[in-house]
Scaffold this active site. Sequence first.
Site, PDB file in Angstrom:
ATOM      1  N   ARG A   1      21.680 -62.598   1.996  1.00 38.05           N
ATOM      2  CA  ARG A   1      22.236 -63.616   2.888  1.00 38.05           C
ATOM      3  C   ARG A   1      21.449 -63.678   4.194  1.00 38.05           C
ATOM      4  O   ARG A   1      20.698 -64.592   4.447  1.00 38.05           O
ATOM      5  CB  ARG A   1      23.730 -63.321   3.157  1.00 38.05           C
ATOM      6  CG  ARG A   1      24.500 -64.511   3.745  1.00 38.05           C
ATOM      7  CD  ARG A   1      24.254 -64.760   5.209  1.00 38.05           C
ATOM      8  NE  ARG A   1      24.635 -63.649   6.075  1.00 38.05           N
ATOM      9  CZ  ARG A   1      24.440 -63.627   7.370  1.00 38.05           C
ATOM     10  NH1 ARG A   1      23.834 -64.637   7.979  1.00 38.05           N
ATOM     11  NH2 ARG A   1      24.790 -62.565   8.098  1.00 38.05           N
ATOM     12  N   ASP A   2      21.588 -62.678   5.029  1.00 38.41           N
ATOM     13  CA  ASP A   2      20.941 -62.706   6.339  1.00 38.41           C
ATOM     14  C   ASP A   2      19.424 -62.713   6.190  1.00 38.41           C
ATOM     15  O   ASP A   2      18.716 -63.286   7.016  1.00 38.41           O
ATOM     16  CB  ASP A   2      21.387 -61.497   7.166  1.00 38.41           C
ATOM     17  CG  ASP A   2      20.996 -61.628   8.630  1.00 38.41           C
ATOM     18  OD1 ASP A   2      21.003 -62.767   9.136  1.00 38.41           O
ATOM     19  OD2 ASP A   2      20.686 -60.611   9.254  1.00 38.41           O
TER      20      ASP A   2
ATOM     21  N   HIS B   1      23.566 -53.365  13.396  1.00 30.67           N
ATOM     22  CA  HIS B   1      22.791 -54.405  12.701  1.00 30.67           C
ATOM     23  C   HIS B   1      21.563 -54.686  13.567  1.00 30.67           C
ATOM     24  O   HIS B   1      21.639 -55.450  14.543  1.00 30.67           O
ATOM     25  CB  HIS B   1      23.652 -55.663  12.538  1.00 30.67           C
ATOM     26  CG  HIS B   1      22.991 -56.780  11.804  1.00 30.67           C
ATOM     27  ND1 HIS B   1      23.445 -57.235  10.577  1.00 30.67           N
ATOM     28  CD2 HIS B   1      21.921 -57.549  12.110  1.00 30.67           C
ATOM     29  CE1 HIS B   1      22.675 -58.244  10.173  1.00 30.67           C
ATOM     30  NE2 HIS B   1      21.747 -58.459  11.107  1.00 30.67           N
TER      31      HIS B   1
ATOM     32  N   HIS C   1      17.499 -55.694  14.248  1.00 31.24           N
ATOM     33  CA  HIS C   1      16.244 -56.332  13.844  1.00 31.24           C
ATOM     34  C   HIS C   1      15.081 -55.508  14.392  1.00 31.24           C
ATOM     35  O   HIS C   1      15.209 -54.869  15.442  1.00 31.24           O
ATOM     36  CB  HIS C   1      16.188 -57.767  14.361  1.00 31.24           C
ATOM     37  CG  HIS C   1      17.124 -58.691  13.648  1.00 31.24           C
ATOM     38  ND1 HIS C   1      16.951 -60.050  13.623  1.00 31.24           N
ATOM     39  CD2 HIS C   1      18.254 -58.459  12.916  1.00 31.24           C
ATOM     40  CE1 HIS C   1      17.913 -60.617  12.928  1.00 31.24           C
ATOM     41  NE2 HIS C   1      18.717 -59.662  12.488  1.00 31.24           N
TER      42      HIS C   1
ATOM     43  N   CYS D   1      17.110 -64.886  12.227  1.00 32.98           N
ATOM     44  CA  CYS D   1      18.132 -65.899  12.500  1.00 32.98           C
ATOM     45  C   CYS D   1      17.453 -67.210  12.877  1.00 32.98           C
ATOM     46  O   CYS D   1      16.611 -67.236  13.777  1.00 32.98           O
ATOM     47  CB  CYS D   1      19.036 -65.444  13.648  1.00 32.98           C
ATOM     48  SG  CYS D   1      20.246 -66.716  14.105  1.00 32.98           S
TER      49      CYS D   1
ATOM     50  N   ASN E   1      14.804 -58.431   9.875  1.00 31.72           N
ATOM     51  CA  ASN E   1      15.799 -57.373   9.808  1.00 31.72           C
ATOM     52  C   ASN E   1      15.082 -56.074   9.476  1.00 31.72           C
ATOM     53  O   ASN E   1      14.039 -56.069   8.813  1.00 31.72           O
ATOM     54  CB  ASN E   1      16.814 -57.668   8.691  1.00 31.72           C
ATOM     55  CG  ASN E   1      17.764 -58.785   9.041  1.00 31.72           C
ATOM     56  OD1 ASN E   1      18.742 -58.579   9.729  1.00 31.72           O
ATOM     57  ND2 ASN E   1      17.466 -59.985   8.557  1.00 31.72           N
TER      58      ASN E   1
END
Length: 285
Positions: free
Chosen positions: A13-14, A205, A207, A238, A247
Amino acid sequence: MNERVEIFEVGPRDGLQNENREIPVAEKIALVDCLGRAGFSRIEVASFVSPKWVPQMAGSAEVLAGITRVPGVRYAALTPNMRGYDDARLAGADEIAVFASASEGFSKANVNATIAECIERFKPILRAARHIDLPVRGYISCVTDCPFDGPTAPEKVAELADTLFAQGCYEISLGDTIGQATPDSIVKMLMAVRDVVPVGRLAGHFHDTAGRAIANIDASLSLGVRVFDAAVGGLGGCPYAPGASGNVATEAVAEHLQRLGYETGLDMAVLHEAAAMARAMREGA
Protein backbone atom coordinates in the site's frame (compact mmCIF):
# COMPACT_ATOMS: atom_id res chain seq x y z
CA MET A 1 14.08 -16.71 23.79
CA ASN A 2 14.92 -13.31 22.32
CA GLU A 3 12.56 -10.36 22.71
CA ARG A 4 10.20 -9.96 19.77
CA VAL A 5 9.90 -6.90 17.56
CA GLU A 6 7.16 -6.87 14.92
CA ILE A 7 7.58 -5.43 11.45
CA PHE A 8 4.27 -4.28 9.97
CA GLU A 9 4.64 -4.64 6.19
CA VAL A 10 3.23 -1.63 4.32
CA GLY A 11 4.89 -2.07 0.92
CA PRO A 12 1.83 -3.16 -1.07
CA ARG A 13 0.00 0.00 0.00
CA ASP A 14 2.29 2.77 1.21
CA GLY A 15 5.09 1.52 -1.00
CA LEU A 16 3.28 1.17 -4.30
CA GLN A 17 1.11 4.29 -4.02
CA ASN A 18 3.90 6.53 -5.30
CA GLU A 19 5.22 4.41 -8.18
CA ASN A 20 5.07 5.96 -11.66
CA ARG A 21 4.22 2.76 -13.52
CA GLU A 22 0.68 1.45 -13.25
CA ILE A 23 1.12 -1.82 -11.37
CA PRO A 24 -1.25 -4.56 -12.57
CA VAL A 25 -3.48 -6.16 -9.94
CA ALA A 26 -1.93 -9.57 -10.66
CA GLU A 27 1.53 -8.24 -9.70
CA LYS A 28 0.18 -6.76 -6.47
CA ILE A 29 -1.48 -10.07 -5.58
CA ALA A 30 1.74 -11.98 -6.29
CA LEU A 31 3.70 -9.63 -4.01
CA VAL A 32 1.17 -9.92 -1.18
CA ASP A 33 1.11 -13.72 -1.51
CA CYS A 34 4.90 -13.86 -1.28
CA LEU A 35 4.85 -11.60 1.78
CA GLY A 36 2.18 -13.80 3.31
CA ARG A 37 4.63 -16.70 3.24
CA ALA A 38 7.35 -14.64 4.95
CA GLY A 39 5.86 -14.73 8.43
CA PHE A 40 4.28 -11.29 8.89
CA SER A 41 1.35 -10.93 11.27
CA ARG A 42 -0.01 -7.82 9.53
CA ILE A 43 0.31 -6.65 5.92
CA GLU A 44 -1.24 -3.47 4.55
CA VAL A 45 -2.42 -4.33 1.06
CA ALA A 46 -5.01 -1.78 -0.04
CA SER A 47 -6.24 1.79 0.12
CA PHE A 48 -9.83 2.77 -0.55
CA VAL A 49 -9.08 6.33 -1.60
CA SER A 50 -10.30 7.89 -4.82
CA PRO A 51 -8.27 6.51 -7.78
CA LYS A 52 -8.41 10.07 -9.13
CA TRP A 53 -6.09 11.17 -6.30
CA VAL A 54 -3.98 8.02 -5.88
CA PRO A 55 -4.22 6.06 -9.17
CA GLN A 56 -1.98 3.24 -7.98
CA MET A 57 -4.57 2.17 -5.41
CA ALA A 58 -7.19 1.41 -8.04
CA GLY A 59 -8.08 -2.26 -7.91
CA SER A 60 -7.77 -2.55 -4.12
CA ALA A 61 -10.95 -4.64 -3.87
CA GLU A 62 -9.61 -6.98 -6.55
CA VAL A 63 -6.36 -7.35 -4.63
CA LEU A 64 -8.19 -8.33 -1.43
CA ALA A 65 -10.37 -10.74 -3.41
CA GLY A 66 -7.46 -12.35 -5.23
CA ILE A 67 -4.86 -12.94 -2.53
CA THR A 68 -4.28 -16.31 -0.92
CA ARG A 69 -4.98 -15.59 2.72
CA VAL A 70 -2.58 -17.13 5.20
CA PRO A 71 -4.11 -18.14 8.55
CA GLY A 72 -2.98 -15.80 11.31
CA VAL A 73 -2.18 -12.90 8.96
CA ARG A 74 -4.32 -9.75 9.06
CA TYR A 75 -4.68 -7.97 5.72
CA ALA A 76 -5.21 -4.23 6.24
CA ALA A 77 -6.66 -1.38 4.19
CA LEU A 78 -6.53 2.40 4.48
CA THR A 79 -9.95 4.09 4.67
CA PRO A 80 -10.17 7.90 4.49
CA ASN A 81 -13.97 8.18 4.84
CA MET A 82 -17.18 6.18 5.29
CA ARG A 83 -17.34 5.21 1.63
CA GLY A 84 -13.81 3.83 1.92
CA TYR A 85 -14.79 2.03 5.12
CA ASP A 86 -17.80 0.40 3.45
CA ASP A 87 -15.72 -0.65 0.44
CA ALA A 88 -12.95 -2.09 2.65
CA ARG A 89 -15.45 -4.03 4.75
CA LEU A 90 -17.18 -5.48 1.69
CA ALA A 91 -13.78 -6.42 0.23
CA GLY A 92 -12.94 -8.40 3.35
CA ALA A 93 -10.22 -6.29 4.97
CA ASP A 94 -9.21 -7.79 8.33
CA GLU A 95 -8.43 -4.37 9.76
CA ILE A 96 -8.57 -0.79 8.57
CA ALA A 97 -6.57 2.37 9.14
CA VAL A 98 -7.39 6.05 9.36
CA PHE A 99 -4.82 8.78 8.86
CA ALA A 100 -4.27 12.32 10.04
CA SER A 101 -1.42 14.80 10.07
CA ALA A 102 0.09 16.49 13.09
CA SER A 103 0.63 19.60 10.93
CA GLU A 104 -2.11 21.74 9.46
CA GLY A 105 -0.16 22.52 6.29
CA PHE A 106 0.25 18.86 5.36
CA SER A 107 -3.33 18.04 6.32
CA LYS A 108 -4.66 20.67 3.95
CA ALA A 109 -2.32 19.59 1.12
CA ASN A 110 -2.95 15.87 1.61
CA VAL A 111 -6.71 15.66 2.24
CA ASN A 112 -7.90 19.26 1.81
CA ALA A 113 -9.11 19.39 5.40
CA THR A 114 -7.94 20.71 8.75
CA ILE A 115 -6.84 18.32 11.50
CA ALA A 116 -10.12 18.95 13.33
CA GLU A 117 -12.12 18.19 10.19
CA CYS A 118 -10.20 14.93 9.73
CA ILE A 119 -11.03 13.86 13.28
CA GLU A 120 -14.72 14.51 12.62
CA ARG A 121 -14.51 12.32 9.49
CA PHE A 122 -13.08 9.47 11.52
CA LYS A 123 -15.77 9.39 14.19
CA PRO A 124 -18.42 7.51 12.15
CA ILE A 125 -15.76 5.10 10.85
CA LEU A 126 -14.60 4.28 14.35
CA ARG A 127 -18.17 3.90 15.60
CA ALA A 128 -19.08 1.56 12.75
CA ALA A 129 -15.92 -0.50 13.14
CA ARG A 130 -16.47 -0.85 16.87
CA HIS A 131 -19.91 -2.38 16.28
CA ILE A 132 -18.39 -5.27 14.30
CA ASP A 133 -15.11 -5.53 16.25
CA LEU A 134 -13.05 -4.47 13.21
CA PRO A 135 -9.62 -3.28 14.40
CA VAL A 136 -8.72 0.30 13.45
CA ARG A 137 -5.15 1.55 13.32
CA GLY A 138 -4.36 5.27 13.42
CA TYR A 139 -1.62 6.85 11.32
CA ILE A 140 -0.14 10.22 12.20
CA SER A 141 2.03 11.87 9.55
CA CYS A 142 4.66 14.60 9.89
CA VAL A 143 5.46 13.72 13.51
CA THR A 144 8.72 15.68 13.55
CA ASP A 145 8.86 17.73 10.35
CA CYS A 146 6.40 19.04 7.76
CA PRO A 147 7.30 20.09 4.17
CA PHE A 148 4.97 23.09 4.54
CA ASP A 149 5.07 24.10 8.22
CA GLY A 150 8.60 23.12 9.26
CA PRO A 151 9.27 21.38 12.61
CA THR A 152 6.27 19.76 14.31
CA ALA A 153 5.85 20.36 18.04
CA PRO A 154 5.87 17.09 20.02
CA GLU A 155 2.83 18.34 21.95
CA LYS A 156 0.80 18.49 18.72
CA VAL A 157 1.63 14.86 17.98
CA ALA A 158 0.74 13.82 21.53
CA GLU A 159 -2.58 15.67 21.37
CA LEU A 160 -3.58 13.95 18.13
CA ALA A 161 -2.35 10.52 19.30
CA ASP A 162 -4.37 10.92 22.49
CA THR A 163 -7.50 11.76 20.47
CA LEU A 164 -7.14 8.82 18.06
CA PHE A 165 -6.40 6.36 20.85
CA ALA A 166 -9.33 7.61 22.94
CA GLN A 167 -11.66 7.24 19.95
CA GLY A 168 -10.76 3.59 19.50
CA CYS A 169 -7.58 3.18 17.42
CA TYR A 170 -5.84 0.12 18.86
CA GLU A 171 -2.40 1.29 17.72
CA ILE A 172 -0.91 4.62 16.65
CA SER A 173 1.70 4.60 13.88
CA LEU A 174 3.97 7.65 14.07
CA GLY A 175 5.20 8.70 10.65
CA ASP A 176 8.33 10.60 9.66
CA THR A 177 6.68 11.42 6.35
CA ILE A 178 9.51 13.36 4.72
CA GLY A 179 12.36 11.36 6.23
CA GLN A 180 14.00 14.30 8.01
CA ALA A 181 13.67 13.09 11.61
CA THR A 182 16.76 12.63 13.78
CA PRO A 183 17.14 10.34 16.80
CA ASP A 184 16.91 13.46 18.98
CA SER A 185 13.66 14.69 17.42
CA ILE A 186 12.21 11.18 17.56
CA VAL A 187 13.04 10.84 21.26
CA LYS A 188 11.46 14.22 22.09
CA MET A 189 8.32 13.31 20.15
CA LEU A 190 8.04 9.83 21.69
CA MET A 191 8.52 11.12 25.22
CA ALA A 192 5.53 13.42 24.71
CA VAL A 193 3.36 10.76 23.04
CA ARG A 194 4.00 7.96 25.53
CA ASP A 195 2.70 10.24 28.28
CA VAL A 196 -0.78 9.86 26.75
CA VAL A 197 -0.65 6.54 24.84
CA PRO A 198 0.96 3.36 26.25
CA VAL A 199 4.22 2.70 24.45
CA GLY A 200 3.03 -0.82 23.69
CA ARG A 201 0.36 0.74 21.46
CA LEU A 202 2.82 2.81 19.40
CA ALA A 203 4.60 2.02 16.15
CA GLY A 204 7.38 3.82 14.28
CA HIS A 205 6.99 4.57 10.57
CA PHE A 206 10.24 5.98 9.20
CA HIS A 207 11.29 6.99 5.71
CA ASP A 208 14.95 6.73 4.84
CA THR A 209 15.18 9.87 2.70
CA ALA A 210 18.07 11.26 4.76
CA GLY A 211 19.54 7.85 5.62
CA ARG A 212 18.56 8.00 9.31
CA ALA A 213 15.68 5.50 9.49
CA ILE A 214 17.71 2.77 11.21
CA ALA A 215 19.11 5.26 13.73
CA ASN A 216 15.55 6.46 14.41
CA ILE A 217 14.45 2.86 14.94
CA ASP A 218 17.27 2.44 17.47
CA ALA A 219 16.13 5.58 19.29
CA SER A 220 12.57 4.26 19.37
CA LEU A 221 13.68 0.85 20.63
CA SER A 222 15.45 2.57 23.51
CA LEU A 223 12.10 4.07 24.60
CA GLY A 224 10.20 0.80 24.36
CA VAL A 225 8.66 0.84 20.87
CA ARG A 226 8.42 -2.72 19.52
CA VAL A 227 6.48 -2.31 16.26
CA PHE A 228 7.88 -0.71 13.10
CA ASP A 229 6.35 -0.16 9.68
CA ALA A 230 8.53 -0.95 6.69
CA ALA A 231 8.15 -1.50 2.94
CA VAL A 232 9.73 -4.46 1.22
CA GLY A 233 12.41 -3.39 -1.24
CA GLY A 234 12.26 0.16 0.15
CA LEU A 235 9.24 0.94 -1.98
CA GLY A 236 7.38 4.16 -1.95
CA GLY A 237 6.84 7.45 -0.25
CA CYS A 238 4.00 9.92 -0.22
CA PRO A 239 2.64 11.64 -3.35
CA TYR A 240 1.85 14.75 -1.25
CA ALA A 241 5.26 15.03 0.40
CA PRO A 242 7.80 16.31 -2.15
CA GLY A 243 11.07 14.37 -2.08
CA ALA A 244 9.84 11.88 0.51
CA SER A 245 10.37 8.74 -1.53
CA GLY A 246 11.75 5.72 0.21
CA ASN A 247 10.17 3.90 3.11
CA VAL A 248 12.84 2.07 5.07
CA ALA A 249 13.34 -1.36 3.49
CA THR A 250 11.80 -4.26 5.40
CA GLU A 251 14.74 -6.54 4.74
CA ALA A 252 17.20 -3.94 6.09
CA VAL A 253 15.13 -3.49 9.26
CA ALA A 254 14.80 -7.25 9.76
CA GLU A 255 18.55 -7.80 9.36
CA HIS A 256 19.32 -4.93 11.73
CA LEU A 257 16.94 -6.26 14.39
CA GLN A 258 18.48 -9.71 14.07
CA ARG A 259 21.94 -8.26 14.63
CA LEU A 260 20.64 -6.56 17.78
CA GLY A 261 19.32 -9.90 19.02
CA TYR A 262 15.60 -9.34 18.49
CA GLU A 263 13.25 -11.98 17.08
CA THR A 264 11.09 -10.95 14.12
CA GLY A 265 9.59 -14.30 13.14
CA LEU A 266 10.39 -13.62 9.47
CA ASP A 267 11.77 -16.08 6.93
CA MET A 268 14.63 -14.07 5.47
CA ALA A 269 14.88 -16.18 2.29
CA VAL A 270 11.23 -15.54 1.44
CA LEU A 271 11.58 -11.88 2.44
CA HIS A 272 14.48 -11.42 0.01
CA GLU A 273 12.39 -13.11 -2.68
CA ALA A 274 9.64 -10.54 -2.05
CA ALA A 275 12.21 -7.70 -2.07
CA ALA A 276 13.46 -8.79 -5.49
CA MET A 277 9.86 -8.88 -6.71
CA ALA A 278 9.23 -5.37 -5.32
CA ARG A 279 12.34 -3.96 -6.98
CA ALA A 280 11.31 -5.51 -10.30
CA MET A 281 7.89 -3.86 -9.98
CA ARG A 282 9.57 -0.51 -9.40
CA GLU A 283 11.83 -0.97 -12.42
CA GLY A 284 8.96 -2.12 -14.62
CA ALA A 285 10.51 -5.51 -15.24
